[in-house]
Design an enzyme around this catalytic site. Structure first.
Site: not given
Length: 392
Positions: A191, A193, A289
């Protein structure tokens, strides 16, 4: 070719088309469009065409097969992802050279300063949360692909610039690196993040900086964070490897994610005191995000670390600048400006031409011009001080 063989091939072809057609029609069970899509305006037919195109079996087969060949033979995915070793994936935004990078850098630096001035005029203190790139924290999993030169000193340069503009910005890279060295995973493998652990570390650093530089007024409010469900997380970078469903076994494995929830330790009592407390906005958060996605619980971690409520205006999928422009034009900012505004800003967005959405281009240009003027003033002051320092 005999006549019977020709008939056989024709029949086989027709049967194949019929099977594929029925397979595609099956995808329309449960298909629906919004109320604005009607036959008269053509949107309904366009939605049907798009849905059929996406679900057509031959297209999916071809997409899966081509992606599998790229993945196995060339160790490549679709544009958007960089494949590392040990099933680690990276966003190619952290690697690619940037068009007009110097122009974009100066424009974004000026915009940050222009935003600071706008906030200061309303008595709001800006605190930057500069998120280091994933590849900066986990370079050991890279293969042959290396980041472009523009990314080499981006994080340090960003910090130097905001320090010159007197914008508080704690170093998040060092504590995240320390936690990684201690065995914690601070960014997800598949990911873009950070993990909830990484988000908590960032929140604690921001809380220390705010306590030192601009302490919050009002009574502290206690928050408690608890572990919730443990899920099998499919990272957003896996979307750039269209291998499923036919080659799902080739995909990088999913990874466990322990979600967290944060709640107030004590609910405010009903009455005037509670109503007055709710009207105050101690801290607001604007960002990407990294902040908006509840999977990382960054907002909750901030609440607990700050002992304060945090109103989030972060948005998913729009970068760091568009949410800030939207917030500055919002009624919430006009009517109830916070004491402190945290601006979560991933370093990789600094050298790119960020979208501004529906914001007035003239207003954005004025923000940049105001920021650039202040930067020039600060630069001239530093230059004038240099001879004095040299003499001393």
């Amino acid at each position: 070719m005999t006549r019977s063989l020709r008939v056989f091939y024709i029949a086989l072809f027709l049967v194949t088309l019929m099977v594929l057609g029925l397979w595609s029609v099956r995808s329309f069970f449960g298909f629906s469009t919004n109320n604005e899509a009607t036959v008269l305006n053509g949107r309904w037919s366009k939605a049907v065409e798009t849905h059929y195109d996406d679900e057509f079996p031959i297209k999916r087969l071809g997409t899966n097969l081509w992606a599998a060949l790229d993945f196995k033979l060339f160790n490549e995915g679709r544009p958007g992802v960089v494949l590392g070793r040990d099933q680690w994936l990276y966003s190619d935004e952290e690697f690619n050279p940037i068009v007009n990078e110097e122009l974009n850098l100066q424009g974004n630096y000026a915009l940050v300063e222009g935003v600071r001035q706008t906030l200061k005029a309303r008595g709001v203190e800006l605190v930057m949360a500069i998120v280091p790139a994933k590849v900066r924290l986990y370079p050991e999993h890279l293969a042959e692909v290396k980041p472009a030169s523009i990314h080499a000193d981006l994080y340090q340069d960003f910090h130097q610039r905001v320090a010159a503009e007197r914008i508080p910005a704690p170093d998040l890279l060092g504590p995240l690196q320390q936690a990684k060295n201690a065995g914690q995973q601070v960014f997800l493998r598949t990911d873009t993040h950070w993990t909830p652990e990484g988000a908590q570390i960032a929140a604690e650093q921001l809380a220390r900086t705010i306590a030192e530089k601009t302490p919050l007024s009002g009574q502290p409010q206690q928050f408690v964070t608890q572990a919730s469900e443990n899920v099998s997380h499919k990272g957003d970078l896996r979307l750039f490897l269209p291998l499923d469903p036919l080659f799902e076994n080739l995909m990088p494995a999913t990874e466990p994610l322990q979600k967290r929830t944060t709640v107030a330790a004590e609910q405010p009592a009903e009455g005037e005191d509670a109503l007055f407390a709710n009207s105050e906005v101690p801290v607001a958060l604007v960002g990407t995000s990294y902040s908006a996605n509840p999977n990382w619980n960054f907002v909750g971690a901030l609440k607990q670390a700050l002992n304060s409520d945090v109103l989030s205006y972060a948005e998913d999928g729009h970068g760091p600048i568009l949410p800030m422009l939207s917030y500055l034009k919002s009624d919430d900012f006009k009517n109830s400006p916070p004491q402190v505004l945290i601006w979560e800003f991933p370093e990789r967005y600094l050298p790119v031409n960020n979208e501004i959405g529906d914001a007035d281009p003239q207003w954005v240009a004025e923000l940049k011009q105001a920021g650039a003027r202040q930067q020039n003033v600060a630069l001239n002051i530093r230059k004038s001080e240099m001879p004095d320092r040299a003499q001393n």
